[in-house]
Design an enzyme around this catalytic site. Structure first.
Site, mmCIF file in Angstrom:
data_model
loop_
_atom_site.group_PDB
_atom_site.id
_atom_site.type_symbol
_atom_site.label_atom_id
_atom_site.label_comp_id
_atom_site.label_asym_id
_atom_site.label_seq_id
_atom_site.Cartn_x
_atom_site.Cartn_y
_atom_site.Cartn_z
ATOM 1 N N ARG A 1 0.971 -1.275 0.053
ATOM 2 C CA ARG A 1 -0.137 0.035 0.009
ATOM 3 C C ARG A 1 0.902 1.341 0.269
ATOM 4 N NH1 ARG A 1 -3.135 -2.645 -1.719
ATOM 5 N NH2 ARG A 1 -5.357 -3.377 -0.900
ATOM 6 N N HIS B 1 0.494 -0.499 -10.375
ATOM 7 C CA HIS B 1 -0.420 -1.318 -9.636
ATOM 8 C C HIS B 1 -0.520 -2.380 -9.992
ATOM 9 C CE1 HIS B 1 -3.043 -0.865 -5.865
ATOM 10 N NE2 HIS B 1 -2.792 -2.132 -6.038
#
Length: 311
Positions: free
Chosen positions: A226, A274
């Site tokens: 994250r 991502h």
């Protein structure tokens, strides 16, 4: 038994790619479902959910039994005060396989020093071999499903692997640390650190200037976890000072990462968009349908989120 009414609440492109696999998984399980994007709220039994789909108020869903998240991360929904039914996060074999592939590839890249050999000038002959994997210390921060799988994969390649988690965990062949003191030791020993922690109030900006300073000189940081785990400014300072040799980053506080962000332009940063671990529609559909089947038969749901822990 009437067909459970399932509302799909995610971006339109996810509906297009997930609808058919969900219906097929339901047929395979012998559990017909009434799946739609526009069920009246008061008629909905389950919500297949992505936090970026727009739904924020769960109050109108008066017969709702569970929310089934399409993502592994739940930090954007776990504290929603209108969500009072069980919330399950996505734990999917394809997520695990993708994360193992990403982490292994980038650990090997930095272990082998491959960047130095790409684009090497003619005549630049420097035959210095890397250490063997058994002499390279790698630490996985976060020993949940993804972190444990990556730790075991790297240990299988003979890396000297340590792991850190909030609570005490034991994995065969992995040196395990936990708690605040354990985190300091895990970082101190790590030449390559991989962040696979959830984003919670306890982990926000966990990797700050103090923690970066505890890593050995020349260490590498890999973050497919994250973006909010890291203090961006502190990381850039550590890279500028040469304390860290490189950072490979797949997640960011703002996504897509703005074009003006310094990470794009720093010579010691690799940005990936991502892609480390993505739910594949066919496999995540089976996970979702299994949870609906369980709920309909009064069995405990898989991968329930602990609201107090935040994941």
């Amino acid at each position: 038994m009437s067909r459970p009414r399932v509302l799909f609440s995610a971006k339109p492109e996810r509906w297009d790619e997930t609808r058919a696999p969900l219906l097929q998984a339901a047929r395979d399980a012998g559990l017909p479902i009434d799946l739609a994007k526009d069920h009246p709220p008061q008629a909905v039994d389950y919500i297949v959910y992505a936090p970026n789909g727009g739904l924020q108020d769960f109050t109108p869903f008066t017969r709702l039994k569970a929310v089934l998240n399409l993502w592994a991360g739940v930090e954007d929904v776990v504290d929603n005060p209108t969500l009072t039914v069980p919330l399950a996060r996505m734990v999917d074999p394809s997520l695990t396989e993708g994360m193992i592939d990403y982490v292994t590839a980038h650990v090997l890249r930095h272990h082998m020093g491959l960047d130095a050999h790409i684009g090497r000038a003619p005549g630049d002959w420097d035959p210095v071999p890397p250490p063997l994997a058994r002499d390279r210390r790698v630490t996985i921060l976060g020993l949940g499903a993804l972190g444990a799988a990556c730790a075991e994969a790297l240990a299988g390649l003979n890396f000297d692997v340590a792991g850190w988690s909030r609570t005490d965990k034991t994995l065969p062949g992995i040196r395990a640390f936990h708690g605040s003191a354990g985190l300091n030791q895990a970082l101190h020993d790590s030449e390559i650190s991989v962040l696979l922690l959830p984003h919670t109030p306890a982990t926000d900006t966990l990797i700050d200037a103090t923690r970066l300073a505890q890593m050995p000189a020349g260490a590498v940081l890999i973050n497919p976890g994250r973006g909010a785990l890291i203090d961006d400014a502190a990381l850039l300072s550590a890279l500028d000072a040469g304390h860290l040799s490189h950072a490979t980053l797949d997640t960011f506080r703002t996504e897509p990462l703005p074009a003006h962000h310094p990470f794009w332009h720093h010579p010691r940063v690799t940005v990936t968009p991502h892609i480390a671990s993505v739910s594949r529609p066919e496999s995540c559909a089976r996970v979702i349908v299994e949870n609906i089947r369980r709920a309909e038969h009064g069995e405990p749901l898989l991968h329930l989120v602990d609201r107090d822990a935040g994941y």
